[in-house]
Scaffold this active site. Structure first.
Site, PDB file in Angstrom:
ATOM      1  N   ASP A  28      26.882   1.657  33.263  1.00  0.00           N
ATOM      2  CA  ASP A  28      26.605   2.847  32.454  1.00  0.00           C
ATOM      3  C   ASP A  28      27.899   3.634  32.285  1.00  0.00           C
ATOM      4  OD1 ASP A  28      25.264   4.655  30.972  1.00  0.00           O
ATOM      5  OD2 ASP A  28      24.208   5.602  32.651  1.00  0.00           O
ATOM      6  N   CYS A  74      30.518  34.077  53.360  1.00  0.00           N
ATOM      7  CA  CYS A  74      30.141  34.946  54.480  1.00  0.00           C
ATOM      8  C   CYS A  74      31.402  35.271  55.270  1.00  0.00           C
ATOM      9  CB  CYS A  74      29.124  34.221  55.376  1.00  0.00           C
ATOM     10  SG  CYS A  74      28.978  34.962  57.014  1.00  0.00           S
ATOM     11  N   CYS A 132      23.324  35.446  58.878  1.00  0.00           N
ATOM     12  CA  CYS A 132      23.734  36.389  59.922  1.00  0.00           C
ATOM     13  C   CYS A 132      23.766  37.844  59.447  1.00  0.00           C
ATOM     14  CB  CYS A 132      25.097  35.999  60.479  1.00  0.00           C
ATOM     15  SG  CYS A 132      26.439  36.270  59.318  1.00  0.00           S
ATOM     16  N   GLU A 191      24.029 -10.123  34.383  1.00  0.00           N
ATOM     17  CA  GLU A 191      25.008  -9.269  35.063  1.00  0.00           C
ATOM     18  C   GLU A 191      24.550  -7.818  35.030  1.00  0.00           C
ATOM     19  OE1 GLU A 191      28.403  -9.158  31.773  1.00  0.00           O
ATOM     20  OE2 GLU A 191      27.631 -11.156  32.164  1.00  0.00           O
ATOM     21  N   TYR A 208      35.668  -2.745  33.788  1.00  0.00           N
ATOM     22  CA  TYR A 208      35.136  -4.096  33.971  1.00  0.00           C
ATOM     23  C   TYR A 208      35.085  -4.790  32.620  1.00  0.00           C
ATOM     24  CZ  TYR A 208      33.590  -3.373  38.768  1.00  0.00           C
ATOM     25  OH  TYR A 208      33.555  -3.166  40.120  1.00  0.00           O
ATOM     26  N   CYS A 231      25.007  37.826  54.047  1.00  0.00           N
ATOM     27  CA  CYS A 231      24.781  36.434  54.438  1.00  0.00           C
ATOM     28  C   CYS A 231      23.316  36.252  54.839  1.00  0.00           C
ATOM     29  CB  CYS A 231      25.681  36.053  55.606  1.00  0.00           C
ATOM     30  SG  CYS A 231      25.322  34.418  56.277  1.00  0.00           S
ATOM     31  N   LYS A 277      24.278  -3.992  34.145  1.00  0.00           N
ATOM     32  CA  LYS A 277      24.637  -3.236  32.940  1.00  0.00           C
ATOM     33  C   LYS A 277      25.302  -1.941  33.389  1.00  0.00           C
ATOM     34  CE  LYS A 277      22.736  -1.304  28.683  1.00  0.00           C
ATOM     35  NZ  LYS A 277      23.449  -0.044  28.793  1.00  0.00           N
ATOM     36  N   LYS A 313      16.434  -2.718  31.228  1.00  0.00           N
ATOM     37  CA  LYS A 313      16.847  -1.453  31.845  1.00  0.00           C
ATOM     38  C   LYS A 313      16.085  -1.149  33.140  1.00  0.00           C
ATOM     39  CE  LYS A 313      18.876   1.496  29.748  1.00  0.00           C
ATOM     40  NZ  LYS A 313      19.194   2.213  28.529  1.00  0.00           N
TER      41      LYS A 313
HETATM   42  S1  IVH Z   1      27.518  -7.213  26.522  1.00  0.00           S
HETATM   43  C1  IVH Z   1      26.812  -8.020  22.134  1.00  0.00           C
HETATM   44  N1  IVH Z   1      27.494  -6.735  29.086  1.00  0.00           N
HETATM   45  O1  IVH Z   1      25.655  -1.726  27.221  1.00  0.00           O
HETATM   46  C2  IVH Z   1      26.783  -7.710  23.572  1.00  0.00           C
HETATM   47  N2  IVH Z   1      27.264  -4.909  27.607  1.00  0.00           N
HETATM   48  O2  IVH Z   1      23.986  -1.358  24.165  1.00  0.00           O
HETATM   49  C3  IVH Z   1      27.872  -6.868  23.955  1.00  0.00           C
HETATM   50  N3  IVH Z   1      27.145  -2.730  28.706  1.00  0.00           N
HETATM   51  O3  IVH Z   1      27.355  -0.797  24.378  1.00  0.00           O
HETATM   52  C4  IVH Z   1      27.654  -6.137  25.180  1.00  0.00           C
HETATM   53  N4  IVH Z   1      27.326  -3.476  30.754  1.00  0.00           N
HETATM   54  O4  IVH Z   1      28.727  -0.930  26.420  1.00  0.00           O
HETATM   55  C5  IVH Z   1      27.408  -6.207  27.861  1.00  0.00           C
HETATM   56  N5  IVH Z   1      27.577  -6.430  31.391  1.00  0.00           N
HETATM   57  C6  IVH Z   1      27.491  -5.914  30.157  1.00  0.00           C
HETATM   58  C7  IVH Z   1      27.360  -4.540  29.925  1.00  0.00           C
HETATM   59  C8  IVH Z   1      27.245  -4.075  28.634  1.00  0.00           C
HETATM   60  C9  IVH Z   1      27.190  -2.418  29.989  1.00  0.00           C
HETATM   61  C10 IVH Z   1      26.976  -1.738  27.631  1.00  0.00           C
HETATM   62  C11 IVH Z   1      27.789  -1.969  26.426  1.00  0.00           C
HETATM   63  C12 IVH Z   1      26.859  -1.751  25.250  1.00  0.00           C
HETATM   64  C13 IVH Z   1      25.603  -1.290  25.905  1.00  0.00           C
HETATM   65  C14 IVH Z   1      24.378  -1.917  25.295  1.00  0.00           C
END
Ligand code: IVH
Length: 678
Positions: free
Chosen positions: A124, A434, A421, A120, A234, A418, A122, A324
């Protein structure tokens, strides 16, 4: 309304709103308009205000934060909130997979095979624990040090994607006892951009990233501020459940969805690391188009039974990893700082950078917003800077590396004239502007481009490049000139042949009957975006009323404040603008009025205020009915108000109305006047 009826209505409204929240925030499938939703919400708020003791503990209105918190209590998590190993390359991901295979005995002999992962995006954002007791949200906290975090319950309650009560469609076992869910609080990128714009305009410090803004918003001391910034949430993991258990990650995700959480749709069950690598590439390709900042892909062993078998390292599990994306930040040098002039005359300093690749996009410029921002970051020509880009958001200078500053680098100062102009520049709040209006070429150009754009007059074939040529050749000096263009004018433009000239003139002709709201938006009046334009159009119905509206009149419209009223009034009061509007009208540009009624309504011309309780209908319904009958509805008493509808409990408004000699009627009379049987 009596207490019993109120109780039933409150419960019905709360259930309705909960359902709509779920459809909107978790399913992305709203089934009613925002206006209809607001109406339900206002009705519920009004009823709860009248019967405070009937407000349910999980009422949707509690999402609107009230009151101040001074500090955050520490909360111990239901289970350690682990972090993930961050892997930067495919090689590292393959090595991690090999270790998992080894751990599960899938690496040799009879049992050799692939690991099944749930992969899935990740997010941020900010990692959060939500705790439910018997299905009701009771507290939530930040990750903190993993063992304990800060109690941000009040703020989390304002996030509409967080269910305050779990839905019964989810597994019943989760609705009993304690359930702790982990997920990510996020700020959508458009919201982040708008928030930063507001902060910068107010002379405050903007956030460096969407992640920081989410963290800053969740950790706000005043929950009403959190409520005003639209965060999303989420869910992706279960930290604890007294009763529920799941064999696989994908079953867990399905349960989270059924309980009412917002879960990511773009998840994939991957058989083997090759599929994880492919998924990583597919999310990376979409990264810039996503509404959220995503900084990689998380892959988790799908079989939760295997999680225990694989075990943990000190802070991270061995059953999951974060693969990442390349960072969104780079270092580069400021070659120059140029000043751009926008449609409204605002001067924006822009850093010209030594071009650098930031996760696949070449960045050569970054906005510095205004003088205050340049001063705060102390950006000078020649500086080495750390820059960041997120999605389609304009790249930002995050910080200056002061130790790399060349000797003799001078602080940047906004020009007094400006740059386009040469007219004098004035300071307005945090901005430099301006003073030359549409006589400034830059302002005119921005103005015409805005006018012709798709969301405005939608003149197909009149793109930016063509507008620039029309201005260069002085064929267009104001908006009305667009409607006087001839084939001979267009022949001289680059890239125009017989067919394209014909098409463009046809498109210009076709734009002569815009909807009034679009036309108002197209005029580029400061502070008049699509929403305000709609409010104005709904209220006035035609351009004429707007031309003569006073600031007071404008402020009587719900949703229009003093700043907008001032700007709209100034626009229509300007002789230059009046001339352009007259020429547009003469050229045949006639904004279209939506006819809502045939003939005047029974309350035509009245300006109505409601006060006190209403017995047969909720306040918003009464307001709507009044508007349908041709009246305008205001919230405060002024000399312009012609009718006060007063119910039980009416107070100071009734006194004020009496003092001003305003006609006062009761609900029964109101209903009679709008033609409803009393
Ligand atoms: S699972 C033990 N799934 O990424 C696993 N983490 O250091 C628990 N994060 O602090 C996390 N999207 O905040 C998981 N789809 C996702 C995520 C996710 C973002 C974050 C989470 C964690 C950091 C990884």
């Amino acid at each position: 309304m009596d207490r019993i009826a109120a109780k039933q209505r409150i419960e019905a409204l709360a259930a309705d709103i909960r359902e709509h929240d779920h459809r909107y925030y978790a399913l992305d499938k709203p089934s009613i308009s925002d206006a209809a939703y607001d109406k339900l919400f206002r009705e519920l708020s009004a009823l709860e205000a009248e019967f405070p003791e009937l407000r349910p503990a999980d009422s949707p209105t509690l999402r609107v934060g009230t009151g101040m918190r001074t500090a955050f209590q520490k909360i111990k998590h239901q289970q350690l909130m682990l972090s993930l190993d961050s892997l930067m390359s495919e090689t590292e991901a393959r090595e991690f997979d090999a270790r998992i295979k080894k751990g599960l005995g899938l690496d040799d002999g009879l049992f050799a095979g692939e690991v099944v992962y749930q992969a899935e995006p990740k997010f941020d954002g900010l990692s959060i624990e939500l705790v439910y007791e018997d299905g009701v949200f009771v507290r939530g906290s930040t990750r903190g040090d993993g063992a304990q975090g800060e109690d941000v319950t009040a703020n989390l309650r304002t996030i509409r994607a967080i269910p305050l009560r779990l839905r019964s469609e989810g597994p019943e076992a989760g609705l009993r006892g304690t359930l702790a869910v982990r997920g990510e609080a996020l700020m959508p990128l458009p919201e982040f951009e708008a928030l930063n714009r507001r902060l910068i305009e107010a002379g405050e410090e903007p956030f460096a990233s969407a992640r920081n803004s989410a963290a800053g918003t969740v950790r706000q001391l005043d929950p009403s501020i959190t409520a005003s910034r639209k965060l999303d949430f989420y869910a992706y993991d279960l930290l604890h459940a007294d009763h529920a258990s799941f064999a696989t990650q994908h079953e867990l995700i399905a349960a989270l969805r059924a309980w009412g959480f917002h879960v990511e749709k773009d998840v994939r069950r991957c058989t083997g690391i090759d599929e994880v690598v492919a998924f990583h590439a597919s999310v990376a390709a979409k990264r810039d188009a996503l509404a959220y900042e995503v900084d990689g892909v998380v892959a988790k062993v799908d079989d939760r039974g295997n999680h225990a078998r694989l075990g943990l390292r000190s802070r991270s599990p061995r059953y999951a990893f974060a693969f990442k994306f390349p960072p969104r930040e780079e270092f580069t040098q400021v070659l120059d700082i140029v000043v751009q002039v926008g449609r409204t005359g605002k001067l924006t300093p822009v850093a010209q950078l030594r071009p650098v690749d930031v996760s696949g996009v070449t960045v050569a410029r970054a906005t510095l917003h205004n003088q205050d921002e340049v001063d705060r970051k102390d950006v000078r020509i020649g500086d080495t800077v750390r820059i960041r880009r997120a999605g389609d958001v304009i790249p930002e200078v995050v910080e200056v590396l002061k130790d790399k500053r060349p000797r003799g680098a001078e602080p940047f100062v906004m020009p007094k004239k400006c740059p386009v102009c040469g007219a004098p520049v004035e300071k307005e709040g945090a901005a430099h502007v301006c003073t030359n209006g549409l006589a400034c070429r830059a302002q005119l150009e921005g103005h015409v481009i805005h006018f012709t754009a798709r969301s405005a007059m939608d003149i197909v074939g009149l793109g930016e490049k063509t507008v620039v040529q029309l201005l260069d050749k002085e064929l267009v000096k104001d908006l009305a000139d667009l409607y006087h263009l001839t084939p001979i004018d267009l022949v001289s433009l680059e890239g125009f042949a017989e067919k394209s000239i014909e098409n463009l003139l046809a498109a210009i002709e076709a734009s002569k009957k815009p909807r009034l709201d679009r036309f108002l938006f197209a005029l580029g009046i400061e502070h008049v975006g699509a929403t305000v334009a709609q409010l104005l159009a709904d209220h006035y119905g035609a351009l004429d009323g707007l031309l003569t509206a006073t600031e007071e009149d404008l402020q009587e419209i719900r949703g229009i404040g003093p700043e907008v009223a001032d700007s709209v009034h100034r626009f229509f009061a300007s002789k230059r603008n009046q001339k352009v509007l007259a020429r547009l009208a003469k050229a045949g540009v006639k904004p279209q009025v939506e006819v809502k009624r045939s003939g005047p309504g029974p309350l035509e011309g009245e300006l109505i205020v409601f006060t006190g309780g209403l017995e047969t209908m909720p306040r918003p319904d009464a307001a709507r009915k009044a508007e349908q009958a041709g009246a305008r509805v205001a919230t405060g008493i002024s000399k312009k108000v012609t009718l006060l509808v007063a119910g039980p409990g009416a107070g100071s408004k009734l006194e004020d109305a009496a003092r001003l000699g305003i006609t006062v009627i009761d609900e029964r009379e109101f209903r009679k006047r709008i033609g409803e049987a009393p």
